[in-house]
Write a protein that holds these residues in place. Structure first.
Motif, mmCIF file in Angstrom:
data_model
loop_
_atom_site.group_PDB
_atom_site.id
_atom_site.type_symbol
_atom_site.label_atom_id
_atom_site.label_comp_id
_atom_site.label_asym_id
_atom_site.label_seq_id
_atom_site.Cartn_x
_atom_site.Cartn_y
_atom_site.Cartn_z
ATOM 1 N N SER A 32 0.829 -1.218 0.000
ATOM 2 C CA SER A 32 0.000 0.000 0.000
ATOM 3 C C SER A 32 0.861 1.264 0.000
ATOM 4 N N GLY A 33 2.041 1.189 0.625
ATOM 5 C CA GLY A 33 2.928 2.357 0.658
ATOM 6 C C GLY A 33 3.349 2.785 -0.742
ATOM 7 N N TYR A 36 1.162 5.602 -2.053
ATOM 8 C CA TYR A 36 1.510 6.930 -1.527
ATOM 9 C C TYR A 36 2.810 7.419 -2.174
ATOM 10 N N ARG A 37 3.736 6.483 -2.356
ATOM 11 C CA ARG A 37 5.010 6.850 -2.997
ATOM 12 C C ARG A 37 4.798 7.234 -4.461
ATOM 13 N N VAL A 96 7.000 11.785 1.089
ATOM 14 C CA VAL A 96 5.856 10.866 1.099
ATOM 15 C C VAL A 96 5.018 10.953 2.378
ATOM 16 N N ARG A 106 -5.625 10.017 1.371
ATOM 17 C CA ARG A 106 -5.883 8.718 2.016
ATOM 18 C C ARG A 106 -7.194 8.122 1.503
ATOM 19 N N ARG A 127 0.132 0.514 6.975
ATOM 20 C CA ARG A 127 0.057 1.062 8.334
ATOM 21 C C ARG A 127 -1.368 1.013 8.884
ATOM 22 N N ASP A 128 -2.347 0.961 7.959
ATOM 23 C CA ASP A 128 -3.760 1.070 8.383
ATOM 24 C C ASP A 128 -4.629 0.018 7.692
ATOM 25 N N ARG A 177 10.238 9.048 12.450
ATOM 26 C CA ARG A 177 9.155 8.552 11.587
ATOM 27 C C ARG A 177 8.073 7.856 12.396
ATOM 28 N N ARG A 184 -0.104 11.214 13.674
ATOM 29 C CA ARG A 184 -0.829 12.003 12.676
ATOM 30 C C ARG A 184 -2.346 11.831 12.889
HETATM 31 O O1 DC Z 1 5.837 1.487 3.821
HETATM 32 P P1 DC Z 1 6.446 2.654 3.037
HETATM 33 O O2 DC Z 1 7.752 3.157 3.620
HETATM 34 O O3 DC Z 1 6.561 2.378 1.576
HETATM 35 O O4 DC Z 1 5.397 3.841 3.207
HETATM 36 C C1 DC Z 1 5.581 5.076 2.581
HETATM 37 C C2 DC Z 1 4.819 6.153 3.339
HETATM 38 O O5 DC Z 1 3.416 5.967 3.230
HETATM 39 C C3 DC Z 1 5.145 6.277 4.825
HETATM 40 O O6 DC Z 1 5.239 7.662 5.134
HETATM 41 C C4 DC Z 1 3.946 5.687 5.510
HETATM 42 C C5 DC Z 1 2.830 5.896 4.514
HETATM 43 N N1 DC Z 1 1.850 4.827 4.506
HETATM 44 C C6 DC Z 1 0.651 5.055 5.125
HETATM 45 O O7 DC Z 1 0.461 6.113 5.702
HETATM 46 N N2 DC Z 1 -0.328 4.109 5.094
HETATM 47 C C7 DC Z 1 -0.117 2.936 4.482
HETATM 48 N N3 DC Z 1 -1.082 2.015 4.474
HETATM 49 C C8 DC Z 1 1.118 2.679 3.859
HETATM 50 C C9 DC Z 1 2.092 3.652 3.888
#
Ligand code: DC
Length: 225
Positions: A32-33, A36-37, A96, A106, A127-128, A177, A184
């Motif tokens: 999922s990250g 966002y990337r 990111v 989101r 993360r979520d 981080r 947040r």
């Molecule tokens: O896991 P990653 O390092 O590729 O995540 C990149 C960014 O995205 C990091 O700042 C966390 C955020 N992220 C998020 O908020 N929710 C997710 N489900 C996955 C990543």
């Protein structure tokens, strides 16, 4: 469709473990990250500043993403372009977390993530995932490890990639981080309700993979009977 949700802080071993679990169960892997990337990569190329959330939200309405599966991994193009290794570049890494903190971003990403079940059974890391994206899945895992161990793992990765690193700087950046991710306002990193917490500090990748795959397989057969 079965969704295996794997959440946890950075450098908890999520990515490697999630990919291996997907292979072992013959499911499709979703990072999922990477969405966002990907958005951050494209926004930087469009000359946007991630701190200007109004401009980002306006820009988001016109973004075209196309998903496809390659060797059991979900990948995507944005406006027809494959971001590839750019997703891991320094400018993307820098911005990111600002991108991921914008509520409209989101909502946009979560909508796409929920749609991934069209590819079949999936393992999704983030993360979520167990708390917001798929709160109803019975297959939730939360990976954690001591900050010092996570810093050591990240440091080793860095040395492999760049030939050098500073373990104390890595530890400081991880702690910063963690602080950002857990405090947040929108969808902070938390242990999802009902998730199995696995502390991987003194476990090998293989041990974690086997634990998760066995747990999923056992519960899938229990749900069938
Ligand atoms: O896991 P990653 O390092 O590729 O995540 C990149 C960014 O995205 C990091 O700042 C966390 C955020 N992220 C998020 O908020 N929710 C997710 N489900 C996955 C990543």
């Amino acid at each position: 469709m079965v969704v295996v949700a794997i959440d946890g802080p950075s450098a908890s071993g999520k990515s490697t473990v999630s990919k291996e679990v997907a292979l072992s169960l013959q499911f499709t892997y979703v990072d999922s990250g990477s969405l966002y990337r990907g958005l951050t990569w494209k926004a930087i190329r469009s000359g946007l500043d991630m701190k200007n959330s109004e401009a980002v939200v306006e820009w988001l309405a016109g973004v075209q993403i196309d998903f496809f599966v390659e060797t059991r991994v979900v990948r995507f193009t944005m406006e027809g372009e494959d971001p590839g290794l750019q997703l891991r570049s320094e400018p993307v890494r820098e911005s990111v977390s600002d991108m991921a903190a914008i509520p409209e971003v989101r909502t946009f990403v979560v909508r796409h993530l929920r749609d991934m079940v069209r590819f079949g059974n999936i393992v999704m890391e983030g993360r979520d995932i167990g708390s917001v994206v798929f709160p109803m899945t019975p297959f939730k895992f939360y990976l954690d490890a001591d900050p010092e161990e996570r810093a050591r793992r990240r440091f080793e990765e860095q040395v492999k990639l760049e030939g050098k690193g500073d373990v104390n700087a890595v530890l400081d950046s991880l702690k910063r981080r963690d602080q950002k991710d857990t405090t947040r306002k929108t969808a902070p990193l938390q242990i999802p309700l009902g998730a199995r917490v696995i502390n991987t500090t003194s476990m090998s990748i293989q041990q974690v993979v086997e634990l998760i795959a066995a747990d999923v397989a056992k519960n899938m057969s229990a749900n069938r009977s």
